[in-house]
Scaffold this motif. Sequence first.
Motif, PDB file in Angstrom:
ATOM      1  N   ALA A 129       0.747  -1.104  -0.034  1.00 21.68           N
ATOM      2  CA  ALA A 129      -0.183   0.023  -0.075  1.00 21.68           C
ATOM      3  C   ALA A 129       0.830   1.375  -0.025  1.00 21.68           C
ATOM      4  CB  ALA A 129      -0.981   0.084   1.289  1.00 21.68           C
ATOM      5  N   TYR A 130       0.344   2.333  -0.336  1.00 17.18           N
ATOM      6  CA  TYR A 130       0.944   3.601  -0.505  1.00 17.18           C
ATOM      7  C   TYR A 130       0.771   4.196   0.851  1.00 17.18           C
ATOM      8  CZ  TYR A 130       1.663   3.744  -5.496  1.00 17.18           C
ATOM      9  OH  TYR A 130       1.898   3.362  -6.978  1.00 17.18           O
ATOM     10  N   SER A 131      -0.484   4.023   1.517  1.00 18.50           N
ATOM     11  CA  SER A 131      -0.704   4.320   2.734  1.00 18.50           C
ATOM     12  C   SER A 131      -2.111   4.074   3.160  1.00 18.50           C
ATOM     13  CB  SER A 131      -0.715   6.048   2.610  1.00 18.50           C
ATOM     14  OG  SER A 131      -1.808   6.487   2.039  1.00 18.50           O
ATOM     15  N   PHE A 132      -2.474   4.138   4.574  1.00 15.94           N
ATOM     16  CA  PHE A 132      -3.741   3.762   4.852  1.00 15.94           C
ATOM     17  C   PHE A 132      -4.740   4.437   4.178  1.00 15.94           C
ATOM     18  CE2 PHE A 132      -7.249   4.287   7.961  1.00 15.94           C
ATOM     19  CZ  PHE A 132      -7.654   2.989   8.000  1.00 15.94           C
ATOM     20  N   THR A 133      -4.894   5.640   4.083  1.00 14.87           N
ATOM     21  CA  THR A 133      -6.082   6.345   3.499  1.00 14.87           C
ATOM     22  C   THR A 133      -6.130   5.909   1.706  1.00 14.87           C
ATOM     23  OG1 THR A 133      -4.661   8.304   2.978  1.00 14.87           O
ATOM     24  CG2 THR A 133      -6.008   8.243   4.713  1.00 14.87           C
ATOM     25  N   ASP A 134      -4.920   5.774   1.151  1.00 14.36           N
ATOM     26  CA  ASP A 134      -4.905   5.265  -0.106  1.00 14.36           C
ATOM     27  C   ASP A 134      -5.629   3.942  -0.104  1.00 14.36           C
ATOM     28  OD1 ASP A 134      -3.836   7.558  -1.620  1.00 14.36           O
ATOM     29  OD2 ASP A 134      -1.754   6.754  -0.734  1.00 14.36           O
ATOM     30  N   SER A 135      -5.438   3.169   0.697  1.00 15.93           N
ATOM     31  CA  SER A 135      -6.024   1.683   0.890  1.00 15.93           C
ATOM     32  C   SER A 135      -7.384   1.909   0.833  1.00 15.93           C
ATOM     33  CB  SER A 135      -5.102   1.074   1.853  1.00 15.93           C
ATOM     34  OG  SER A 135      -3.690   0.723   1.942  1.00 15.93           O
ATOM     35  N   LEU A 136      -7.957   2.635   1.702  1.00 13.29           N
ATOM     36  CA  LEU A 136      -9.393   3.028   1.721  1.00 13.29           C
ATOM     37  C   LEU A 136      -9.931   3.369   0.233  1.00 13.29           C
ATOM     38  CD1 LEU A 136      -9.733   4.842   5.018  1.00 13.29           C
ATOM     39  CD2 LEU A 136     -10.039   2.447   4.680  1.00 13.29           C
ATOM     40  N   HIS A 137      -9.058   3.921  -0.520  1.00 13.47           N
ATOM     41  CA  HIS A 137      -9.655   4.039  -1.886  1.00 13.47           C
ATOM     42  C   HIS A 137      -9.262   3.261  -3.045  1.00 13.47           C
ATOM     43  CE1 HIS A 137      -9.929   8.083   0.409  1.00 13.47           C
ATOM     44  NE2 HIS A 137     -10.972   8.521  -0.696  1.00 13.47           N
ATOM     45  N   GLY A 138      -8.778   2.023  -2.481  1.00 19.15           N
ATOM     46  CA  GLY A 138      -8.465   0.919  -3.448  1.00 19.15           C
ATOM     47  C   GLY A 138      -7.186   1.326  -4.206  1.00 19.15           C
ATOM     48  N   LYS A 139      -6.210   2.006  -3.690  1.00 16.83           N
ATOM     49  CA  LYS A 139      -4.844   2.366  -4.388  1.00 16.83           C
ATOM     50  C   LYS A 139      -3.769   1.590  -3.751  1.00 16.83           C
ATOM     51  CE  LYS A 139      -6.746   6.945  -5.246  1.00 16.83           C
ATOM     52  NZ  LYS A 139      -6.802   8.450  -5.201  1.00 16.83           N
ATOM     53  N   PHE A 140      -3.109   0.837  -4.755  1.00 16.73           N
ATOM     54  CA  PHE A 140      -1.783  -0.007  -4.239  1.00 16.73           C
ATOM     55  C   PHE A 140      -0.815   0.149  -5.119  1.00 16.73           C
ATOM     56  CE2 PHE A 140      -5.726  -1.716  -2.848  1.00 16.73           C
ATOM     57  CZ  PHE A 140      -5.678  -1.827  -1.515  1.00 16.73           C
ATOM     58  N   LYS A 141       0.300   0.048  -4.444  1.00 18.62           N
ATOM     59  CA  LYS A 141       1.524  -0.198  -5.425  1.00 18.62           C
ATOM     60  C   LYS A 141       1.528  -1.487  -6.138  1.00 18.62           C
ATOM     61  CE  LYS A 141       4.659   2.128  -2.096  1.00 18.62           C
ATOM     62  NZ  LYS A 141       6.115   2.169  -1.406  1.00 18.62           N
ATOM     63  N   LYS A 142       1.187  -2.473  -5.563  1.00 15.29           N
ATOM     64  CA  LYS A 142       1.378  -3.866  -6.067  1.00 15.29           C
ATOM     65  C   LYS A 142       0.485  -4.909  -5.252  1.00 15.29           C
ATOM     66  CE  LYS A 142       4.927  -7.175  -7.121  1.00 15.29           C
ATOM     67  NZ  LYS A 142       6.270  -7.682  -7.333  1.00 15.29           N
ATOM     68  N   VAL A 143      -0.143  -5.643  -6.127  1.00 18.40           N
ATOM     69  CA  VAL A 143      -0.935  -6.676  -5.673  1.00 18.40           C
ATOM     70  C   VAL A 143      -0.465  -8.177  -6.052  1.00 18.40           C
ATOM     71  CG1 VAL A 143      -3.193  -7.431  -5.261  1.00 18.40           C
ATOM     72  CG2 VAL A 143      -2.764  -5.221  -5.525  1.00 18.40           C
ATOM     73  N   SER A 144      -0.325  -9.071  -5.362  1.00 12.65           N
ATOM     74  CA  SER A 144       0.484 -10.275  -5.733  1.00 12.65           C
ATOM     75  C   SER A 144      -0.494 -11.493  -4.989  1.00 12.65           C
ATOM     76  CB  SER A 144       1.840 -10.808  -5.505  1.00 12.65           C
ATOM     77  OG  SER A 144       2.018 -10.467  -4.091  1.00 12.65           O
ATOM     78  N   VAL A 145      -0.723 -12.662  -5.779  1.00 12.11           N
ATOM     79  CA  VAL A 145      -1.665 -13.825  -5.293  1.00 12.11           C
ATOM     80  C   VAL A 145      -0.732 -15.065  -5.623  1.00 12.11           C
ATOM     81  CG1 VAL A 145      -3.681 -15.132  -5.350  1.00 12.11           C
ATOM     82  CG2 VAL A 145      -3.611 -12.512  -5.825  1.00 12.11           C
ATOM     83  N   ASP A 146      -0.934 -15.799  -4.619  1.00 11.12           N
ATOM     84  CA  ASP A 146       0.008 -17.457  -4.575  1.00 11.12           C
ATOM     85  C   ASP A 146      -0.993 -18.183  -4.593  1.00 11.12           C
ATOM     86  OD1 ASP A 146       2.826 -16.959  -4.988  1.00 11.12           O
ATOM     87  OD2 ASP A 146       2.622 -15.626  -3.375  1.00 11.12           O
ATOM     88  N   LEU A 147      -1.365 -19.130  -5.365  1.00 13.90           N
ATOM     89  CA  LEU A 147      -2.419 -20.240  -5.218  1.00 13.90           C
ATOM     90  C   LEU A 147      -1.639 -21.656  -5.110  1.00 13.90           C
ATOM     91  CD1 LEU A 147      -4.799 -18.980  -7.802  1.00 13.90           C
ATOM     92  CD2 LEU A 147      -4.770 -18.376  -5.347  1.00 13.90           C
ATOM     93  N   LYS A 148      -1.884 -22.207  -4.216  1.00 15.90           N
ATOM     94  CA  LYS A 148      -1.114 -23.679  -4.021  1.00 15.90           C
ATOM     95  C   LYS A 148      -2.572 -24.754  -3.996  1.00 15.90           C
ATOM     96  CE  LYS A 148       2.127 -26.467  -1.843  1.00 15.90           C
ATOM     97  NZ  LYS A 148       2.867 -26.985  -3.146  1.00 15.90           N
ATOM     98  N   ASP A 149      -2.721 -25.516  -4.826  1.00 17.43           N
ATOM     99  CA  ASP A 149      -3.733 -26.681  -5.018  1.00 17.43           C
ATOM    100  C   ASP A 149      -5.228 -25.911  -4.735  1.00 17.43           C
ATOM    101  OD1 ASP A 149      -1.657 -28.508  -4.738  1.00 17.43           O
ATOM    102  OD2 ASP A 149      -1.614 -28.523  -2.298  1.00 17.43           O
TER     103      ASP A 149
END
Length: 315
Positions: free
Chosen positions: A99-119
Motif C-alpha cells: 500500500a501507499y498509505s492507509f488512506t490510499d488503501s481505503l480508496h483501493g490504491k496500491f503499489k502492487k498486488v500479488s496472489v499465490d495459489l497452491k492446490d
Amino acid sequence: MYGCSDIGRVHIGCKVCRAVFSGLFSALLFSSAQSVYAQTAEPPQASEAPPTFKIAGSTSRSIQKYSGLTWLSEKSINLTGTLAAKLILHGKPHLKVQAYSFTDSLHGKFKKVSVDLKDCSYKKVPLGDLHASTMMPVQFRLFKSKKGPPGVAAPVMVAVTGQVEESDVSRALESPTISSQLNFLRLQLPGLGDQHLQVVEPKVKLENGKVKINTWLITANAPKETGVKLDICASPTLQNERFIMLKETKVDSADIIEPEKFSAFSEDLLNPLLDFGKFDRHTHAFRLNELNVEEKKVKFAGKLLLAPKPVAPKN
C-alpha cells in the motif's frame, strides 16, 4: 626521551604524535568501513513506476507509515483477501498487497498486488501452483459508483507464472468450459460447400508430455454410431502466444484403412487444440508467453490484462 623531530618514531606521551596517530587511525577506519559497505550494500533498485492516479502527499504517507497505519492496512487486507479467496478457490491461496498509505488503501490504491495459489481450483478446474502479480500500480473500485461498477478502475497488466501436474491438466480439459471449445468444427470440403463436423464426447488428457484425444468424428447432428472413432496422440506447442497447437500427430482408428495418411488431415481438423482468444472478454484477456511440457508437469508463464467493466448506457 626522544624528541618529536626523531624520524620514524611515535611518542605516546607527546600530544603532537597522539594527534597525528589518532588522525591516521580514524582515516584508516573510515576507509575500511567504506570498503566493507561497498562490498555488502545492495545495488540500487530501479525506481518504481509512478501511479497514474492521485495518492496521499509524501508527508501524509510518511506519518501513516511510521505510525503503523500503513502496515495495519496491509495486514488487514492480506488476511481478509486470503480468507475470501479461500472460500472461492479453496486450496491454499495467499494475497499480499503493498500500500501507499492507509488512506490510499481505503480508496483501493496500491503499489502492487500479488496472489499465490497452491492446490486451488475454480469451477472444478484445477489451477495448480500459480503466482500472479500486477506489473504496475493498480486502483480498484470497491463499490459501485457513478464512475462505474466494482473492479479495476483502469487497465492493468498482471504477470502469471506457474506449474501444474499432468493429471490436473487432464481434469481441466475434461471441464465443459474448456472441452466445449473442441466440440464444434467447420470444414470446407471441395464440391460440398461448408460441411459441419462435430467432435462428440472428446476425452483429452496429457500423458508423458503428449496430448491424447479419444473422440468420435461425425456429421453435425448425426448419431454417434455413424461416425468415426479416433485415437489421437500429438505433441502440444505454443504458437503466437494464443494457440496451443498439435504437432507430430498420430492417428489410430479401426474405421480408417490407412490412419497414417489421416494424421496430417487431423492436424488441420483439430488445430488449434486451445485458443485463448475465445476466452477474451471486455474485462479480461490472457496470453501465454511460455509453455514447457515435461514428463509429469507443465510449466507456463503469461500475461493477464484486466480492464474496467463497461458502464451500461443510460436510457
